[in-house]
Scaffold this motif. Structure first.
Motif, short mmCIF file in Angstrom:
data_model
loop_
_atom_site.label_atom_id
_atom_site.label_comp_id
_atom_site.label_asym_id
_atom_site.label_seq_id
_atom_site.Cartn_x
_atom_site.Cartn_y
_atom_site.Cartn_z
N LEU A 51 0.56 -1.03 -0.20
CA LEU A 51 0.08 -0.11 -0.06
C LEU A 51 0.87 1.52 -0.43
CD1 LEU A 51 -2.79 -1.08 2.42
CD2 LEU A 51 -2.71 -0.30 0.22
N LEU A 229 -7.15 -5.81 5.26
CA LEU A 229 -6.86 -3.98 4.61
C LEU A 229 -6.06 -3.17 5.87
CD1 LEU A 229 -7.14 -2.84 2.52
CD2 LEU A 229 -9.30 -2.75 2.04
N LEU A 233 -3.79 -0.78 5.99
CA LEU A 233 -3.76 0.41 6.11
C LEU A 233 -3.21 0.75 7.42
CD1 LEU A 233 -4.04 2.31 3.99
CD2 LEU A 233 -6.48 2.08 4.49
#
Length: 334
Positions: A51, A229, A233
């Motif tokens: 990311l 996720l 993140l």
């Protein structure tokens, strides 16, 4: 209003602590559904690194030579700051209580104080010594007085290894002379650490188990990749980018003391999102940690200019602070 470098560093370090503090509540649904800790932290590190990768590439602006100059820093961050810290922590909690392992690991700021003392041969000011005592007392109250108990010696040694790895994380993050942007160090270190952790899992040294399908999260069913996720993140990509930025601006020692607030944030988020008990002693512990940070910060203000620059240099890594619960409260992955 323009913030000074120190104010920006404190803000970045505070945001990092808050972000790292979410790791417990986000990792809990995965591990309760059958995910192993190593699988969780491996995919968290790899996901966080991926990311951050586009942002890291943009931040470098084609200055690829800086990545080569920082190659040793990237390797130490990935191998020691990310992978070794997690493996040592997991090895520790096999034979010692989680609360004890966390208490020992978060002694990293005191290791930095001691290393600076030995390196400069200059006794720390009373403000630093007082701040260390206040922060340690606050940490003990947040984690729980029961963390001090008779434990297995080998497990305790692994916990001290995790503390050394955590201290290394802050030290490596603070060394910025090679010109590598903080987000690039975070991305590359996470990818190196994630690959190494994955190799450990693939080699069968530690269990690597994942589960698909829906799982409960904050009282509602969600697909498995949602908490993963968010973990990658918020608790990893953003947390590492802010943590390394804060370390570069504040120096390893002060940044590591601010990092102690992660434990307090973890307790706060567990109370807000999971309905877990938040005691008066834990609140008092958070106040003591803040008092300790203020005392350590005061030394930088009162030192002569030349000595401030020396203190800002690193003296001697979770989160990856690693997802393992303390009474379903805290996830340590640095």
């Amino acid at each position: 209003m323009k913030l000074s470098g120190t104010s920006t560093g404190l803000l970045a370090a505070l945001l990092a602590s808050a972000s790292f503090g979410t790791s417990g509540v986000l990792a809990k649904p995965l591990m309760e559904s059958g995910w192993s800790p190593v699988a969780t932290v491996t995919l968290r590190a790899l996901g966080g690194g991926l990311l951050l990768l586009p942002v890291a590439l943009v931040s470098m602006r084609g200055r690829w030579s800086s990545l080569w100059r920082a190659r040793s820093r990237v390797l130490v961050m990935g191998v020691v700051g990310v992978a070794f810290t997690q493996l040592a922590y997991f090895a520790a909690i096999r034979t010692v209580p989680v609360s004890t392992a966390l208490l020992v690991e978060f002694l990293a700021p005191l290791l930095l104080v001691g290393l600076t003392w030995a390196r400069t041969r200059r006794t720390p000011q009373r403000t630093v010594l007082a701040g260390s005592v206040l922060a340690l007392a606050g940490l003990l109250l947040v984690i729980g007085p029961g963390a001090i108990r008779s434990v297995d010696l080998v497990g305790l040694l692994f916990a001290f290894g995790a503390a050394a790895g955590c201290a290394t994380y802050f030290a490596v993050a603070a060394r910025s002379g090679d010109g590598l942007p903080p987000v690039a160090l975070a991305a590359s270190g996470l990818l190196v650490g994630g690959v190494l952790l994955g190799a450990v899992g693939a080699g069968g040294l530690l269990a690597f188990t994942v589960r698909g399908g829906d799982l409960p999260m904050f009282g509602s069913p969600v697909v498995w990749w949602v908490p993963l996720l968010l973990l990658a993140l918020v608790s990893t990509a953003f947390a590492y980018a802010m943590g390394i930025t804060g370390s570069e601006l504040l120096g390893s020692r002060l940044a590591s003391f601010v990092g102690l607030l992660e434990v307090a944030f973890a307790a706060l988020f567990a109370w807000l999102l999971l309905g877990e008990r938040l005691t008066v002693l834990q609140l008092l512990g958070g106040v003591l940690i803040l008092a300790g940070i203020t005392a350590v910060r005061a030394e930088r203000v009162t030192e002569p200019e030349g000595q401030v620059a020396e203190l800002a240099e690193p003296a001697a890594v979770e989160p990856v602070k690693v997802p393992v619960a303390l009474d379903h409260l805290h996830s340590k992955a640095r």
